[in-house]
Design an enzyme around this catalytic site. Structure first.
Site, PDB file in Angstrom:
ATOM      1  N   HIS A  23      -3.087  32.992 -34.578  1.00  0.00           N
ATOM      2  CA  HIS A  23      -3.900  34.066 -34.170  1.00  0.00           C
ATOM      3  C   HIS A  23      -3.378  35.459 -34.956  1.00  0.00           C
ATOM      4  O   HIS A  23      -3.209  36.410 -34.172  1.00  0.00           O
ATOM      5  CB  HIS A  23      -4.496  34.183 -33.002  1.00  0.00           C
ATOM      6  CG  HIS A  23      -3.577  34.404 -31.874  1.00  0.00           C
ATOM      7  ND1 HIS A  23      -2.604  35.210 -31.664  1.00  0.00           N
ATOM      8  CD2 HIS A  23      -3.418  33.740 -30.714  1.00  0.00           C
ATOM      9  CE1 HIS A  23      -1.846  35.285 -30.488  1.00  0.00           C
ATOM     10  NE2 HIS A  23      -2.214  34.127 -29.937  1.00  0.00           N
ATOM     11  N   HIS A  77      -0.245  27.042 -18.338  1.00  0.00           N
ATOM     12  CA  HIS A  77      -0.860  28.097 -19.089  1.00  0.00           C
ATOM     13  C   HIS A  77      -2.117  27.379 -19.817  1.00  0.00           C
ATOM     14  O   HIS A  77      -2.026  26.580 -20.358  1.00  0.00           O
ATOM     15  CB  HIS A  77       0.197  28.484 -19.927  1.00  0.00           C
ATOM     16  CG  HIS A  77      -0.123  29.719 -20.792  1.00  0.00           C
ATOM     17  ND1 HIS A  77      -1.199  30.629 -20.679  1.00  0.00           N
ATOM     18  CD2 HIS A  77       0.218  30.098 -22.088  1.00  0.00           C
ATOM     19  CE1 HIS A  77      -1.217  31.640 -21.560  1.00  0.00           C
ATOM     20  NE2 HIS A  77      -0.401  31.157 -22.321  1.00  0.00           N
ATOM     21  N   GLU A  79      -3.951  28.947 -21.891  1.00  0.00           N
ATOM     22  CA  GLU A  79      -4.152  29.459 -23.589  1.00  0.00           C
ATOM     23  C   GLU A  79      -4.408  27.780 -24.388  1.00  0.00           C
ATOM     24  O   GLU A  79      -3.665  27.001 -24.169  1.00  0.00           O
ATOM     25  CB  GLU A  79      -2.976  30.197 -24.042  1.00  0.00           C
ATOM     26  CG  GLU A  79      -3.597  30.809 -25.375  1.00  0.00           C
ATOM     27  CD  GLU A  79      -2.688  32.250 -25.864  1.00  0.00           C
ATOM     28  OE1 GLU A  79      -1.708  32.369 -25.304  1.00  0.00           O
ATOM     29  OE2 GLU A  79      -3.363  32.687 -26.853  1.00  0.00           O
ATOM     30  N   ASP A  81      -3.685  26.956 -27.178  1.00  0.00           N
ATOM     31  CA  ASP A  81      -2.374  26.161 -27.901  1.00  0.00           C
ATOM     32  C   ASP A  81      -1.819  25.081 -27.031  1.00  0.00           C
ATOM     33  O   ASP A  81      -0.854  24.206 -27.692  1.00  0.00           O
ATOM     34  CB  ASP A  81      -1.254  27.200 -28.668  1.00  0.00           C
ATOM     35  CG  ASP A  81      -1.057  28.131 -27.768  1.00  0.00           C
ATOM     36  OD1 ASP A  81      -1.723  28.442 -26.605  1.00  0.00           O
ATOM     37  OD2 ASP A  81       0.393  28.668 -27.580  1.00  0.00           O
ATOM     38  N   HIS A 144       2.237  35.475 -20.294  1.00  0.00           N
ATOM     39  CA  HIS A 144       1.437  36.949 -20.683  1.00  0.00           C
ATOM     40  C   HIS A 144      -0.159  36.730 -20.352  1.00  0.00           C
ATOM     41  O   HIS A 144      -0.709  37.506 -20.824  1.00  0.00           O
ATOM     42  CB  HIS A 144       1.583  37.093 -22.181  1.00  0.00           C
ATOM     43  CG  HIS A 144       0.940  35.976 -23.040  1.00  0.00           C
ATOM     44  ND1 HIS A 144      -0.015  36.218 -24.020  1.00  0.00           N
ATOM     45  CD2 HIS A 144       1.105  34.635 -23.013  1.00  0.00           C
ATOM     46  CE1 HIS A 144      -0.377  34.864 -24.732  1.00  0.00           C
ATOM     47  NE2 HIS A 144       0.409  34.293 -23.934  1.00  0.00           N
ATOM     48  N   ASP A 163       5.358  29.799 -22.058  1.00  0.00           N
ATOM     49  CA  ASP A 163       5.474  30.757 -23.328  1.00  0.00           C
ATOM     50  C   ASP A 163       7.006  31.682 -23.384  1.00  0.00           C
ATOM     51  O   ASP A 163       7.546  31.609 -24.286  1.00  0.00           O
ATOM     52  CB  ASP A 163       4.330  31.665 -23.817  1.00  0.00           C
ATOM     53  CG  ASP A 163       3.159  31.160 -24.240  1.00  0.00           C
ATOM     54  OD1 ASP A 163       3.211  29.857 -24.826  1.00  0.00           O
ATOM     55  OD2 ASP A 163       2.075  31.780 -24.231  1.00  0.00           O
ATOM     56  N   TYR A 191       8.908  36.593 -31.030  1.00  0.00           N
ATOM     57  CA  TYR A 191       7.757  35.906 -30.385  1.00  0.00           C
ATOM     58  C   TYR A 191       7.558  37.015 -28.988  1.00  0.00           C
ATOM     59  O   TYR A 191       6.486  37.346 -28.822  1.00  0.00           O
ATOM     60  CB  TYR A 191       8.281  34.547 -29.675  1.00  0.00           C
ATOM     61  CG  TYR A 191       7.206  33.843 -28.900  1.00  0.00           C
ATOM     62  CD1 TYR A 191       6.230  33.012 -29.535  1.00  0.00           C
ATOM     63  CD2 TYR A 191       6.855  34.086 -27.573  1.00  0.00           C
ATOM     64  CE1 TYR A 191       5.096  32.393 -28.896  1.00  0.00           C
ATOM     65  CE2 TYR A 191       5.908  33.762 -26.975  1.00  0.00           C
ATOM     66  CZ  TYR A 191       5.017  32.760 -27.736  1.00  0.00           C
ATOM     67  OH  TYR A 191       4.083  32.274 -26.760  1.00  0.00           O
ATOM     68  N   HIS A 222       7.364  26.559 -26.666  1.00  0.00           N
ATOM     69  CA  HIS A 222       7.252  26.610 -28.032  1.00  0.00           C
ATOM     70  C   HIS A 222       8.760  26.714 -28.337  1.00  0.00           C
ATOM     71  O   HIS A 222       9.625  27.075 -27.898  1.00  0.00           O
ATOM     72  CB  HIS A 222       6.884  27.991 -28.592  1.00  0.00           C
ATOM     73  CG  HIS A 222       5.259  28.232 -28.086  1.00  0.00           C
ATOM     74  ND1 HIS A 222       4.317  27.272 -29.004  1.00  0.00           N
ATOM     75  CD2 HIS A 222       4.601  28.882 -27.579  1.00  0.00           C
ATOM     76  CE1 HIS A 222       3.160  27.846 -28.555  1.00  0.00           C
ATOM     77  NE2 HIS A 222       3.254  28.714 -27.735  1.00  0.00           N
TER      78      HIS A 222
END
Ligand code: FEO
Length: 398
Positions: A23, A77, A79, A81, A144, A163, A191, A222
């Site tokens: 993104h 999380h 999100e 990904d 986040h 993350d 990051y 990650h």
């Protein structure tokens, strides 16, 4: 590839070697989506992967255990990904109950039809026994996303930190002691700068909560797993979230017919000549990814922004970079605006306006030069570079 953190706790994620655009984050070293499998009397999966790789995750689980043996899937999380593959994963795990907090379940219901999922909303007061191991949870709102959460195994002192503490870095290694630490830290910083910076206050609160947890291993969602240097990344997060400055001057600019380029080089020369203690970097916005500019901006103490005027505006790529930087809410910096114009100096005026609206501190009057810079303009640009270097040293000493 070594995947075992401790006996019966393994990495089962996916290495995305070829992703280059996350993104708009420039992932020039690829990325990983980390999932972890905990095999005990009960079996738990921590996090899923991006939707296209759900089948690969299921294959990795199958290499360790039967799919019907998985009792829990934790979603730290929502999100995509990490949670994008959840639908396919849960459909393939007939006995799995999804564990997540209330906000996460709300978010997942925004992405999926969750009506047929087996779910259990957990809170930080819950402890899920697996046998030898157990799962505890720490809500980390806005680190986040609002639903962000850590999962912790107290018996092994392993923190699954989603993350936080992660890096976009595709490697055949899985652990920090198997790879060059300076690369890992650089990618962790990149990051942080590009994903986490706007939530630095929340990071500091989370670090206070996490300080109560003894940590042997930090397993982010990650990049590499911190088993040798968990303390180093926690200390780095303290510095980054605290807005610590380095004696660094960035010159971020775009040029049309070389006039702004001449001024940028003069600012550079002035800053370099002022002190050997200053790291000065010239960053042309059409030759430097915004991801890298943001990474360097995180701890820079002073910045010069330069533009030519195009159609009464600043140059378009610089405008995009400034929009991006404003959203990241970096700690305030000392700043200077400069540039060139043909018949109207509005580009530099817009830079000056950006600096004022962002709440940064001007170190000198802006410099707008018509057509080609004259010797006196170059001298002013050099002086501005010197002033930026002094301001950077000053900020670093506080
Ligand atoms: Fe890696 Fe915020 O997802």
């Amino acid at each position: 590839m070594m995947t075992q953190i401790v006996k019966n706790i393994d990495w089962v994620g996916y290495v995305d070697w070829n992703v280059r655009d996350f993104h708009s984050f420039d992932t020039f070293r690829g990325a990983t989506y980390n999932s972890y499998l905990i095999r005990d009397t009960k079996t738990a999966l921590i996090d899923a992967v991006k939707a296209p790789y759900a089948g690969r995750l299921l294959q990795s689980i199958t290499e360790k255990t039967a799919l019907d043996k998985v009792d829990y899937v934790v979603c730290n999380h929502a999100e995509p990904d990490h949670a994008g593959g959840l639908g396919e994963v849960l459909a393939a795990l007939p006995n799995a109950v999804l564990l997540c907090n209330k906000k996460c379940l709300e978010f997942l219901a925004g992405y999926f039809d969750t009506s047929r999922w087996k779910t259990q909303v957990i809170t930080p007061d819950d402890k899920i026994p697996l046998g030898q191991f157990s799962l505890q949870f720490v809500n980390t709102p806005m680190v986040h996303w609002p639903e962000s959460m850590f999962t912790y195994i107290p018996e092994e002192q392993i923190l699954f930190s989603m993350d936080a503490f992660g890096q976009h870095l595709a490697t055949s290694e899985r652990f920090d002691d198997q790879y060059d630490l300076s690369y890992i830290m650089q990618e962790a910083k990149t990051y942080y700068a590009n994903i986490v910076t706007p939530y630095s206050k929340q990071v500091q609160r989370t670090l206070e909560s996490a300080a109560a947890l003894p940590l042997k291993v930090i397993a982010p969602s990650h990049g590499l797993i911190w088993r040798k240097n968990p303390g180093s990344i926690v200390e780095a997060y303290k510095d980054w979230s605290g807005g610590k400055y380095l004696p660094k001057v960035l010159i971020v600019y775009d040029s049309m017919w070389n006039s702004t380029e001449i001024l940028a080089q003069a600012v550079l020369g002035g800053a370099v000549s002022e002190s050997e203690k200053i790291d000065v970097q010239l960053m042309h916005v059409r030759k430097t990814p915004a991801t890298r500019i943001a990474a360097e901006m995180l701890d820079a103490a002073a910045v010069a922004f330069g533009t030519a005027t195009l159609n009464m505006q600043m140059m378009p790529q610089l405008s995009g970079v400034l929009t991006y930087l404003r959203g990241l809410k970096f700690s305030p910096k000392s700043a200077f605006a400069f540039g060139s114009y043909g018949w109207a100096q509005s580009g530099v005026n817009l830079l000056e306006q950006w600096i004022e609206e962002t709440g940064w501190t001007k170190t000198a009057d802006s410099l707008a030069v018509q057509l080609r810079p004259k010797p006196q303009d170059i001298a002013r640009a050099k002086e501005a570079g010197k002033a930026l270097a002094r301001a950077a040293l000053e900020r670093t000493q506080h």
